[in-house]
Write a protein that holds these residues in place. Structure first.
Motif, PDB file in Angstrom:
ATOM      1  N   ASN A 226       0.903  -1.350   0.014  1.00  0.00           N
ATOM      2  CA  ASN A 226      -0.151   0.024  -0.048  1.00  0.00           C
ATOM      3  C   ASN A 226       0.927   1.333   0.055  1.00  0.00           C
ATOM      4  O   ASN A 226       1.767   1.440   0.782  1.00  0.00           O
ATOM      5  N   ASN A 227       0.535   2.327  -0.804  1.00  0.00           N
ATOM      6  CA  ASN A 227       1.330   3.446  -0.878  1.00  0.00           C
ATOM      7  C   ASN A 227       1.071   4.368   0.260  1.00  0.00           C
ATOM      8  O   ASN A 227       1.681   5.198   0.511  1.00  0.00           O
ATOM      9  N   HIS A 228      -0.050   4.278   0.901  1.00  0.00           N
ATOM     10  CA  HIS A 228      -0.270   5.270   2.065  1.00  0.00           C
ATOM     11  C   HIS A 228       0.148   4.790   3.325  1.00  0.00           C
ATOM     12  O   HIS A 228       0.883   5.715   3.943  1.00  0.00           O
ATOM     13  N   THR A 229      -0.063   3.556   3.759  1.00  0.00           N
ATOM     14  CA  THR A 229       0.601   3.267   5.114  1.00  0.00           C
ATOM     15  C   THR A 229       1.395   2.042   5.091  1.00  0.00           C
ATOM     16  O   THR A 229       1.913   1.759   6.016  1.00  0.00           O
ATOM     17  N   LYS A 233       6.107   3.178  -1.139  1.00  0.00           N
ATOM     18  CA  LYS A 233       6.947   4.222  -1.459  1.00  0.00           C
ATOM     19  C   LYS A 233       8.407   3.776  -1.217  1.00  0.00           C
ATOM     20  O   LYS A 233       9.357   4.409  -1.523  1.00  0.00           O
ATOM     21  N   PRO A 335       5.114   6.716   5.640  1.00  0.00           N
ATOM     22  CA  PRO A 335       3.829   5.807   5.951  1.00  0.00           C
ATOM     23  C   PRO A 335       3.609   5.411   7.233  1.00  0.00           C
ATOM     24  O   PRO A 335       2.421   5.376   7.834  1.00  0.00           O
ATOM     25  N   SER A 339       0.006   5.974  10.023  1.00  0.00           N
ATOM     26  CA  SER A 339      -0.766   4.475  10.157  1.00  0.00           C
ATOM     27  C   SER A 339      -2.002   4.615  10.781  1.00  0.00           C
ATOM     28  O   SER A 339      -2.294   5.945  11.429  1.00  0.00           O
ATOM     29  N   ASN A 392       1.213  14.818   4.763  1.00  0.00           N
ATOM     30  CA  ASN A 392       0.567  13.552   5.599  1.00  0.00           C
ATOM     31  C   ASN A 392      -0.953  13.880   5.866  1.00  0.00           C
ATOM     32  O   ASN A 392      -1.338  15.018   5.909  1.00  0.00           O
TER      33      ASN A 392
END
Length: 411
Positions: A226-229, A233, A335, A339, A392
């Motif tokens: 997952n790219n967000h959490t 990345k 990330p 969380s 963020n």
């Protein structure tokens, strides 16, 4: 759950610089291979007590579970208090089926749900290594759970719900690195033991594999793609650097993960580090987390948090949250910071933290505790600000969550 404990690096370092593949390459002795595999699986975490004077693998580590305390067993070859009367078949059954000597069923705190994927050849090597250890007479009462959880007959139903037996099956469509990484992450490395959410019975929610879970007052984060959490990345180099040194451009290991890096992953071969990174970047698992709208800058918690950050945090983490690589973790566009669960962040602010030191990165700068100088509201506000600044975006942190963590840390 896995309980990470310090262990003698001198013992672990002996012979672990060798490359040990899943099936062995014939260049090194069976015992040397077994020693490396025991490090790869971080067996010392649950079986070597941190109490001064404790012997390697003699047990006595308290494993905190939602149902009570279990104690890591003595796995030295002592015939009375260890596994000296076990046969290899007993050991193989414990690893692959969760059933120990004399048919005693093992609790899931011993992660046989992952170890079932380990090959018989690797189990044989680990077994032969364990036989070379000094026998230690140390009686451990492993089952300290209250009634009715202390009844092992209940594990028949537990296994039926939570356990799928079977060795690792390679995916022939994937590379050798990917399959080696999958074998480690899903099997001997048992990463899901900490990083996978648990159901009401304490079993892994396999449909949410590697999406993150709270372990002993820390958040084992989302390590899906997952790219967000998650690790979307992170590059392969970021992952290998983190596992080798405890630090990369995004994060520095602390809490239980710091101990895992110090006592296990920093001693892995470069080939295994790369393999795990290759797998994690292409695991096929995605938590599905989406970036919410950041909390507006004129929100009262953001205004208060900004002032606290400028006063207490910006000197180390810089005014723009960029941190100082290798010294102070980056907060911007990170990330871990966003969380779904802010447990680790609250823990670090209240208790302070000293990231892991390894041979590759011996400097371990510390963060002081702010429990005595910041109120619950202060901690909640500054974390809400950090989680919603510099790119963020995440849910606000509540004062009640901070209050609960403060209470737990005092107990």
């Amino acid at each position: 759950m896995k309980k990470l404990r310090s262990f003698s690096l001198a013992l672990l370092a002996l012979g672990v610089s060798t490359l040990a593949q899943a099936g062995g390459n014939g260049d090194y002795s069976q015992v040397e291979r077994g020693r490396y595999l025991a490090v790869l699986g971080d067996c010392a975490a649950c079986h070597t007590s941190s109490v001064e004077g404790s012997k390697p693998f003699a047990g006595g580590v308290a494993l905190q579970t939602p149902f009570g305390v279990l104690m890591g067993a003595n796995i030295t070859p002592d015939p009375d208090t260890g596994i000296g009367k076990w046969t290899f078949d007993d050991f193989q059954r414990a690893m692959s089926e969760g059933v120990g000597h004399d048919g005693i069923r093992l609790y899931g705190a011993m992660p046989f749900t992952a170890y079932t994927k380990v090959t018989k050849a690797d189990n044989r090597a680990i077994w032969e290594y364990l036989q070379t250890l000094q026998p230690v007479h140390n009686a451990v009462q492993t089952n300290q759970l209250p009634f009715p959880f202390n009844l092992r007959t209940s594990l028949i139903a537990w296994n039926w719900i939570n356990f799928d037996q079977g060795a690792f099956i390679p995916d022939l469509k994937k590379s050798a690195d990917w399959n080696r990484g999958a074998y480690i992450v899903e099997g001997l490395g048992h990463c899901g033991t900490c990083h996978t959410p648990k159901n009401l019975l304490g079993g892994d929610k396999n449909s949410e594999f590697l999406r993150g879970a709270v372990v002993e007052g820390w958040m084992a984060p989302d390590i899906t793609v997952n790219n967000h959490t998650g690790l979307g990345k992170w590059t392969i180099e970021d992952i290998t650097a983190y596992l080798k040194t405890g630090s990369n451009r995004f994060d520095m290991a602390s809490g239980p993960m710091a101990e895992e890096v110090k006592n296990s992953s920093n001693l892995w071969t470069d080939a295994d580090l790369k393999a795990v990174a290759v797998y994690l970047k292409d695991s096929g698992h995605d938590s599905g987390a989406k970036a919410p709208e950041p909390i507006k800058t004129n929100d009262s918690s953001m205004i208060a948090g900004k002032a606290i950050y400028a006063d207490r945090c910006s000197a180390c983490h810089t005014p723009n949250g960029a941190g100082q690589e290798g010294l102070f973790p980056r907060l911007a566009n990170s990330p871990l910071i966003v969380s779904d669960n802010a447990t680790s962040l609250i823990h670090v602010v209240l208790a302070g933290s000293r990231p892991v030191d390894t041979q590759a990165a011996p400097t371990a700068p510390g963060m002081p505790s702010f429990a005595g100088s910041m109120s619950d509201a202060d901690v909640a506000n500054v974390l809400t600000y950090i989680r919603n600044s510099w790119g963020n975006s995440a849910a606000a942190v509540s004062s009640s969550d901070v209050k609960s963590m403060r209470k737990n840390l005092r107990e």
